[in-house]
Design an enzyme around this catalytic site. Structure first.
Site, PDB file in Angstrom:
ATOM      1  N   GLY A 136     -72.352   1.564 -16.517  1.00 28.91           N
ATOM      2  CA  GLY A 136     -71.233   1.624 -17.407  1.00 28.91           C
ATOM      3  C   GLY A 136     -70.754   0.245 -18.351  1.00 28.91           C
ATOM      4  O   GLY A 136     -69.765   0.189 -18.712  1.00 28.91           O
TER       5      GLY A 136
ATOM      6  N   GLY B 128     -78.256   3.499 -21.503  1.00 28.17           N
ATOM      7  CA  GLY B 128     -79.580   2.907 -21.292  1.00 28.17           C
ATOM      8  C   GLY B 128     -79.313   1.987 -19.917  1.00 28.17           C
ATOM      9  O   GLY B 128     -78.441   1.822 -19.440  1.00 28.17           O
ATOM     10  N   ASN B 129     -80.548   1.693 -19.340  1.00 24.05           N
ATOM     11  CA  ASN B 129     -80.602   0.600 -18.216  1.00 24.05           C
ATOM     12  C   ASN B 129     -82.020   0.115 -18.045  1.00 24.05           C
ATOM     13  O   ASN B 129     -82.932   0.728 -18.745  1.00 24.05           O
ATOM     14  CB  ASN B 129     -80.183   1.294 -16.880  1.00 24.05           C
ATOM     15  CG  ASN B 129     -80.759   2.670 -16.764  1.00 24.05           C
ATOM     16  OD1 ASN B 129     -81.955   3.040 -16.608  1.00 24.05           O
ATOM     17  ND2 ASN B 129     -79.806   3.966 -17.203  1.00 24.05           N
TER      18      ASN B 129
ATOM     19  N   GLU C  57     -79.022   5.241 -12.585  1.00 22.93           N
ATOM     20  CA  GLU C  57     -80.412   5.676 -12.800  1.00 22.93           C
ATOM     21  C   GLU C  57     -81.571   4.805 -11.813  1.00 22.93           C
ATOM     22  O   GLU C  57     -82.577   4.820 -11.891  1.00 22.93           O
ATOM     23  CB  GLU C  57     -81.098   5.683 -14.283  1.00 22.93           C
ATOM     24  CG  GLU C  57     -80.296   6.521 -15.309  1.00 22.93           C
ATOM     25  CD  GLU C  57     -80.656   8.056 -15.079  1.00 22.93           C
ATOM     26  OE1 GLU C  57     -80.961   8.550 -13.874  1.00 22.93           O
ATOM     27  OE2 GLU C  57     -80.450   8.781 -15.705  1.00 22.93           O
TER      28      GLU C  57
ATOM     29  N   HIS D  28     -82.819  13.976 -23.436  1.00 21.94           N
ATOM     30  CA  HIS D  28     -81.997  12.752 -22.901  1.00 21.94           C
ATOM     31  C   HIS D  28     -82.481  11.704 -23.547  1.00 21.94           C
ATOM     32  O   HIS D  28     -81.630  10.945 -24.071  1.00 21.94           O
ATOM     33  CB  HIS D  28     -82.680  12.741 -21.198  1.00 21.94           C
ATOM     34  CG  HIS D  28     -81.941  11.667 -20.502  1.00 21.94           C
ATOM     35  ND1 HIS D  28     -81.546  11.524 -19.123  1.00 21.94           N
ATOM     36  CD2 HIS D  28     -81.405  10.508 -20.957  1.00 21.94           C
ATOM     37  CE1 HIS D  28     -81.090  10.571 -18.779  1.00 21.94           C
ATOM     38  NE2 HIS D  28     -80.779   9.644 -19.833  1.00 21.94           N
TER      39      HIS D  28
ATOM     40  N   HIS E 293     -85.066   2.167 -19.798  1.00 24.58           N
ATOM     41  CA  HIS E 293     -84.673   3.245 -20.380  1.00 24.58           C
ATOM     42  C   HIS E 293     -83.596   3.366 -21.391  1.00 24.58           C
ATOM     43  O   HIS E 293     -82.525   2.487 -20.932  1.00 24.58           O
ATOM     44  CB  HIS E 293     -84.346   4.097 -19.051  1.00 24.58           C
ATOM     45  CG  HIS E 293     -83.617   5.528 -19.312  1.00 24.58           C
ATOM     46  ND1 HIS E 293     -83.845   6.452 -20.116  1.00 24.58           N
ATOM     47  CD2 HIS E 293     -82.419   5.840 -19.176  1.00 24.58           C
ATOM     48  CE1 HIS E 293     -82.986   7.226 -20.275  1.00 24.58           C
ATOM     49  NE2 HIS E 293     -81.927   6.877 -19.884  1.00 24.58           N
TER      50      HIS E 293
ATOM     51  N   HIS F 292     -81.787   5.621 -25.100  1.00 21.18           N
ATOM     52  CA  HIS F 292     -81.709   6.785 -25.990  1.00 21.18           C
ATOM     53  C   HIS F 292     -81.773   6.502 -27.437  1.00 21.18           C
ATOM     54  O   HIS F 292     -80.814   6.815 -28.102  1.00 21.18           O
ATOM     55  CB  HIS F 292     -80.525   7.592 -25.599  1.00 21.18           C
ATOM     56  CG  HIS F 292     -79.910   7.438 -24.209  1.00 21.18           C
ATOM     57  ND1 HIS F 292     -78.549   6.983 -23.811  1.00 21.18           N
ATOM     58  CD2 HIS F 292     -80.584   7.809 -23.120  1.00 21.18           C
ATOM     59  CE1 HIS F 292     -78.749   7.178 -22.307  1.00 21.18           C
ATOM     60  NE2 HIS F 292     -79.779   7.540 -21.823  1.00 21.18           N
TER      61      HIS F 292
HETATM   62 ZN   LIG Z   1     -80.174   7.830 -19.803  1.00 18.12          ZN
END
Ligand SMILES: [Zn+2]
Length: 204
Positions: A43, A27-28, A73, A156, A92, A94
């Site tokens: 990371g 995620g970000n 991203e 994704h 964003h 998952h």
């Molecule tokens: Zn992703």
């Protein structure tokens, strides 16, 4: 760098991680700060960030201000801020149920509850797959998402935007909740069309 917004970004990262909307270093998130965006580093576990870890990037040039390695991203975060003046925060990640739908290539149904329509809007598009971090993914995302508040990303995960970070966080939490409801309910009819229009008019 805007200290309050950096701290807010760290706080939202902790919330996402604690609610298991993101796992490991996935995620970000980013937030608009004037002509810049602040974004999470690459990371790193999003539950363990501090405000000092955030990276500032000039939105129009894409240049890093200061140092650090921003999220892979970064291209789609920049693309969203450039094309959507209404957006001040992007998340964003998952989450499991959203990602199940994205792998099954099933659209999220926003017509199951009024809450879903009010928070997510009527359309949650599915973004065609492309390699994480690629310009192709950024282009597909911006073209397919249009003015929507949320989307699923094929094979994704999910992405939401908001007028601020908490607005985006509530959207991600709601998106995952509705995806879970949809998977649990199976094939059921949604709200009738006239009720959908009534609820959408209320939320404007
Ligand atoms: Zn992703």
């Amino acid at each position: 760098m805007n200290e309050q917004l950096s701290q807010d970004l760290a706080d939202v990262g902790r919330l996402l991680y604690e609610k298991r909307l993101t796992i490991a270093s996935g995620g970000n998130m980013s937030v608009r700060a004037g002509n810049s965006m602040l974004i999470t580093p690459s990371g790193v576990c999003k539950g363990m960030l501090s405000g000092r870890d955030m990276i500032e990037i000039d939105i129009s040039s894409g240049e890093i201000i200061g140092k650090g390695k921003p999220s892979i991203e970064t291209p789609f975060h920049l693309g969203i801020y450039r094309s959507r003046p209404d957006v001040n925060a992007v998340i964003h990640c998952h989450p499991v149920s959203c990602t199940v739908l994205a792998i099954q290539k099933k659209d999220l149904r926003t017509n199951l509850t009024p809450e879903s329509l009010m928070i997510l809007g009527k359309d949650v598009p599915m973004i065609p797959y492309d390699t994480p971090g690629s310009d192709g993914l950024a282009e597909k995302l911006i073209a397919t998402m249009g003015p929507s508040k949320a989307c699923l990303m094929q094979n994704h995960g999910a992405l939401v935007v908001g007028k601020d970070l908490m607005d985006a966080f509530f959207r991600m939490e709601t998106l995952e909740y509705i995806a879970t409801l949809q998977l649990k309910c199976g094939e059921v009819p949604g709200l009738p069309e006239d009720e959908i229009e009534r609820v959408l008019a209320m939320s404007k």
